[in-house]
Design a protein around this motif. Structure first.
Motif, PDB file in Angstrom:
ATOM      1  N   ALA A   9     -40.916  41.938  45.029  1.00  0.00           N
ATOM      2  CA  ALA A   9     -41.931  42.806  45.641  1.00  0.00           C
ATOM      3  C   ALA A   9     -43.173  42.014  46.032  1.00  0.00           C
ATOM      4  CB  ALA A   9     -42.307  43.932  44.682  1.00  0.00           C
ATOM      5  N   LEU A  10     -43.611  41.094  45.172  1.00  0.00           N
ATOM      6  CA  LEU A  10     -44.788  40.275  45.495  1.00  0.00           C
ATOM      7  C   LEU A  10     -44.520  39.363  46.686  1.00  0.00           C
ATOM      8  CD1 LEU A  10     -45.949  39.312  41.884  1.00  0.00           C
ATOM      9  CD2 LEU A  10     -47.030  40.940  43.440  1.00  0.00           C
ATOM     10  N   LEU A  11     -43.308  38.819  46.761  1.00  0.00           N
ATOM     11  CA  LEU A  11     -42.954  37.967  47.899  1.00  0.00           C
ATOM     12  C   LEU A  11     -42.961  38.777  49.196  1.00  0.00           C
ATOM     13  CD1 LEU A  11     -41.931  35.303  49.112  1.00  0.00           C
ATOM     14  CD2 LEU A  11     -39.605  36.017  48.487  1.00  0.00           C
ATOM     15  N   LEU A  12     -42.378  39.962  49.156  1.00  0.00           N
ATOM     16  CA  LEU A  12     -42.349  40.805  50.348  1.00  0.00           C
ATOM     17  C   LEU A  12     -43.755  41.216  50.771  1.00  0.00           C
ATOM     18  CD1 LEU A  12     -39.268  43.086  49.586  1.00  0.00           C
ATOM     19  CD2 LEU A  12     -39.442  41.315  51.340  1.00  0.00           C
ATOM     20  N   GLU A  13     -44.626  41.458  49.773  1.00  0.00           N
ATOM     21  CA  GLU A  13     -46.001  41.827  50.106  1.00  0.00           C
ATOM     22  C   GLU A  13     -46.691  40.688  50.848  1.00  0.00           C
ATOM     23  OE1 GLU A  13     -49.945  43.573  47.834  1.00  0.00           O
ATOM     24  OE2 GLU A  13     -48.876  41.854  47.014  1.00  0.00           O
ATOM     25  N   ARG A  14     -46.431  39.446  50.428  1.00  0.00           N
ATOM     26  CA  ARG A  14     -47.040  38.303  51.101  1.00  0.00           C
ATOM     27  C   ARG A  14     -46.500  38.179  52.525  1.00  0.00           C
ATOM     28  NH1 ARG A  14     -51.587  37.626  48.962  1.00  0.00           N
ATOM     29  NH2 ARG A  14     -51.360  38.367  46.829  1.00  0.00           N
ATOM     30  N   LEU A  15     -45.213  38.401  52.691  1.00  0.00           N
ATOM     31  CA  LEU A  15     -44.597  38.233  54.003  1.00  0.00           C
ATOM     32  C   LEU A  15     -45.002  39.340  54.967  1.00  0.00           C
ATOM     33  CD1 LEU A  15     -40.973  37.155  52.963  1.00  0.00           C
ATOM     34  CD2 LEU A  15     -42.818  35.695  53.819  1.00  0.00           C
ATOM     35  N   LEU A  16     -45.129  40.570  54.444  1.00  0.00           N
ATOM     36  CA  LEU A  16     -45.428  41.711  55.300  1.00  0.00           C
ATOM     37  C   LEU A  16     -46.924  41.954  55.455  1.00  0.00           C
ATOM     38  CD1 LEU A  16     -42.734  44.209  53.928  1.00  0.00           C
ATOM     39  CD2 LEU A  16     -42.624  42.852  56.032  1.00  0.00           C
ATOM     40  N   GLY A  17     -47.718  41.279  54.641  1.00  0.00           N
ATOM     41  CA  GLY A  17     -49.155  41.535  54.650  1.00  0.00           C
ATOM     42  C   GLY A  17     -49.842  41.215  55.957  1.00  0.00           C
TER      43      GLY A  17
END
Length: 289
Positions: A9-17
């Protein structure tokens, strides 16, 4: 699986941010405004409203995940739920917008952004500050949700996201109502222990001696107006703020300018996140990964 879901989830947040509009509470606000339009005003202002809004979604998520048998599907869905519960907006994005407005000399926008960062749960006037508000926001946007997800899974993340957002909404739609007072109380109950864990982690990420000294000082102060509820937000504001001092020979050194101070807050959030993830790993596997 819980730790892997958090990392995903944290990785996806960085990518989608970086996507335009990502992190804005569109779904939450749309649902809440729809409920506000449909619910009788008497119910919307009632003492039971926070429970009626918060408990059913959390129970539904808990029940739904209990029906999922495939571990991979459960992992992906739990990461997706956690991703939706983080924020709204990343603290770093808000801080960068504030610094950009100050650099461009846009005093009006800088003041507007600073006020936005200080909305939501706050300690009493004695401990109110922009830097303290950033640490409170850091807990509300990130650490509080992660701790409840780690404790109760996706249902815990949904529970805390709703509880942390509801008081602000009710402050706009039902001010000075039993519903708002109940929502504030429920928020403070669910934040009491996670807030102190977050404060301790921030202390470990900075100057622990200064953090503990600030904590002891808070214990010695007279009980604030709203007692333990205000004390929770004061701990979140004061303890991490005190730990900002970097330990050097001759004492702690605090960043001199506001820009340096805000940048150091973001660096501390990153270090605190790594410490918390290491703690999660130690708890789930018995060893540091």
């Amino acid at each position: 699986m819980t730790l892997i879901g958090i990392l995903l989830a944290l990785l996806l947040e960085r990518l989608l941010g970086h996507l335009p509009g990502w992190g804005r509470p569109v779904l939450f606000l749309a649902v809440m405004r729809g409920l506000h339009a449909l619910a009788p005003q008497r119910l919307w202002r009632s003492l039971a409203l926070p429970v009626l809004i918060v408990v059913p979604p959390a129970v539904l998520v808990w029940w739904g995940f209990g029906l999922i048998e495939g571990p991979i599907v459960r992992l992906l869905l739990s990461a997706a739920v956690l991703l939706l519960c983080l924020g709204p907006r990343d603290l770093a994005e808000d801080v960068h917008d504030l610094l950009q407005a100050r650099a461009e000399g846009d005093a009006e926008r800088a003041a507007q952004l600073a006020r936005a960062l200080q909305r939501g749960a706050q300690p009493g006037e004695t401990h109110r500050s922009l830097v303290g508000a950033l640490f409170v926001q850091s807990h509300e946007k990130l650490f509080g949700v992660l701790l409840w997800f780690f404790a109760l899974g996706p249902a815990g993340a949904v529970l805390y996201r709703l509880v942390s957002r509801l008081p602000r909404l009710l402050d706009e739609t039902a001010p000075d109502s039993p519903a708002l007072r109940a929502a504030d109380w429920l928020h403070a109950v669910l934040a009491w222990l996670p807030a102190r864990v977050t404060a301790l982690v921030y202390g470990l990420a900075g100057s622990l001696d200064d953090a503990l000294a600030a904590w002891r000082q808070l214990w010695r102060e007279p009980e604030p107006e709203h007692g333990w509820r205000t004390q929770t937000w004061a701990v979140l504001a004061e303890v991490p703020s005190a730990s900002l001092g970097a330990e050097e020979q001759g004492g702690a050194v605090v960043p001199a300018s506001l820009e340096a101070l805000l940048t150091e807050v973001l660096r501390m959030q990153w270090r605190a996140l790594l410490i918390m993830l290491a703690g999660f790993a130690l708890t789930t596997t018995g060893q540091l990964l």
